[in-house]
Design an enzyme around this catalytic site. Structure first.
Site, PDB file in Angstrom:
ATOM      1  N   GLY A   1       0.845  -1.198   0.000  1.00 15.01           N
ATOM      2  CA  GLY A   1       0.000   0.000   0.000  1.00 15.01           C
ATOM      3  C   GLY A   1       0.877   1.244   0.000  1.00 15.01           C
TER       4      GLY A   1
ATOM      5  N   GLY B   1       6.263  -2.117   3.661  1.00 12.04           N
ATOM      6  CA  GLY B   1       5.735  -2.449   4.979  1.00 12.04           C
ATOM      7  C   GLY B   1       6.002  -3.904   5.312  1.00 12.04           C
TER       8      GLY B   1
ATOM      9  CB  THR C   1       3.400   0.991   7.015  1.00  9.75           C
ATOM     10  OG1 THR C   1       2.029   0.870   7.445  1.00  9.75           O
ATOM     11  CG2 THR C   1       4.260   0.742   8.241  1.00  9.75           C
TER      12      THR C   1
ATOM     13  CG  ASP D   1      -0.946   0.131   8.846  1.00  7.92           C
ATOM     14  OD1 ASP D   1      -1.781   1.030   8.674  1.00  7.92           O
ATOM     15  OD2 ASP D   1      -0.893  -0.889   8.121  1.00  7.92           O
TER      16      ASP D   1
ATOM     17  NE  ARG E   1     -27.048  13.395  14.053  1.00  5.37           N
ATOM     18  CZ  ARG E   1     -27.155  13.850  12.828  1.00  5.37           C
ATOM     19  NH1 ARG E   1     -26.099  14.288  12.181  1.00  5.37           N
ATOM     20  NH2 ARG E   1     -28.334  13.865  12.222  1.00  5.37           N
TER      21      ARG E   1
END
Ligand code: F6P
Length: 360
Positions: free
Chosen positions: A11, A112, A135, A137, A172
């Site tokens: 990615g 990654g 990455t 992440d 909300r």
């Protein structure tokens, strides 16, 4: 003449171009016109099918701030690397052949987790590899930080900031689902930076009753709205007890939600009658230009990689340790995840501020 191959794999994320620029600038500085950089198209695919181009110094100009990757990328799952392609081609042999045919001295891999595993496989097969930690992440073992992560934190935080104003107006409950694959780094950082009231991470399985309890407590305090930051990999206490197979079976029989955030949203409405809205920023988190932190980190990592090539230090991933750069053996990185430790001080500090993680 030095010949260096380069590819971006898996990615995409911000600062891939900035990192390649750092490598290239370093190499041109060391070797001047005695170096050729060969860029492979779409990650390992380009190496397998010999799809490459000779890069010019000008290719690396003006790309410090550009998102995406000038080389293109693709996902080539590690588990399929040892399996022949649809035409019976041995992918590992093909990659080795391309490397040898081009007389490369080293292959630079920006990737990654899966990509690092393949980088290690190629190292085992005798290729000279230097890899870089890419990455959003931030889940690569062996490095404190990956490039792309801070830019993604900025975007995810901005999403929570935007949701804050509309949530406040309408009174909300909002859930913002944040990327991160199987780990919660991105959600943890963006959740704290965005002032989320509840943060749910894969590393801390949540109890929906605790989540509902935290929402009710806020209501009781007179708070009109609540923001929940949910990692895409968040998991309930019940599901965390199941094996992979059992979980798959359970998902077949129960109600199917597009993602965990929608499931949590439905459970909250069912238990409280409160209106819940779900926002999923998704791939936006990987897009756009790298933030200044990532531009700096990427440039440093790239330059460090060029230095490793100059010194002939192969078989390592460049890593960040205590704000300094270092190198970690690929065999140590491959196949290991860096997860959020539920006992770490960052979680403790967040809990001190009253943030609920769905566990107590
Ligand atoms: O690894 C980066 C990442 O964006 C994860 O956060 C996410 O789970 C995954 O990639 C999405 O992958 P794809 O781009 O293949 O949909």
């Amino acid at each position: 003449m030095k010949r260096i191959g380069m590819l971006t794999s898996g990615g995409d994320c911000q600062a891939l171009n900035a990192t390649m620029r750092g490598v290239a600038k370093g190499l041109y500085n060391y070797y001047h016109d005695e170096v050729e950089i060969i860029g492979f198209e779409d990650g390992y695919k380009g190496l397998i099918y010999a799809d490459y181009r000779l890069m010019k110094p000008g290719d690396f100009s003006g790309i410090l701030t550009r998102g995406g990757t000038i080389l293109g990328t693709s996902r080539q799952p590690f588990k399929l690397m040892r399996q022949p392609d649809e035409n019976g081609l041995d992918k590992v042999e093909a990659m080795k052949q391309t490397y040898r045919k081009l007389k490369l001295d080293c292959l630079v891999v920006l990737g990654g987790n899966g990509s690092q595993k393949t980088a290690n496989l190629l190292r085992e097969e005798g290729l000279n590899i230097v890899s870089l930690p890419k990455t959003i992440d931030n889940d690569l073992w062996g490095t404190d930080m990956t490039f792309g992560f801070q830019s993604a934190v900025n975007i995810a935080t901005n999403a929570i900031d935007c949701i804050h104003t509309t949530a406040a107006s309408h009174g909300r409950v909002f859930i913002v689902e944040i990327m991160g694959h199987k780990v919660g780094w991105l959600t943890l950082y963006a959740g704290i930076a965005g002032g989320a009231d509840i943060i749910l991470l894969p590393e801390i399985p949540y109890d929906i009753d605790k989540v509902v309890g935290a929402l009710k407590a806020r209501q009781k305090e007179g708070k009109r709205f609540s923001i929940i930051a949910v990692a895409e990999g968040a998991i309930s206490k019940e599901n965390a007890k199941l094996s992979k197979k059992e979980l798959k079976e359970k998902k077949k029989t129960g109600l199917v939600y597009p993602s965990v955030a929608y499931e949590i949203g439905a459970q909250i409405t069912e238990r409280t009658g409160q209106e819940v809205r779900v926002t999923v920023p998704g791939h936006m988190q990987r897009g756009g230009e790298p933030c200044p932190y990532d531009r700096t980190l990427a440039s440093r990592l790239g330059a460090y990689a060029a230095g490793m090539i100059e010194r002939g230090e192969y078989g390592f991933m460049v890593a960040v340790k205590n704000n300094d750069l270092t190198k970690v053996p690929l065999e140590e990185v491959a196949g290991r995840l860096k997860t959020v430790d539920p006992q770490c001080s960052m979680i403790a500090e967040a809990k001190t501020m009253g943030i609920c993680f769905g566990d107590e």
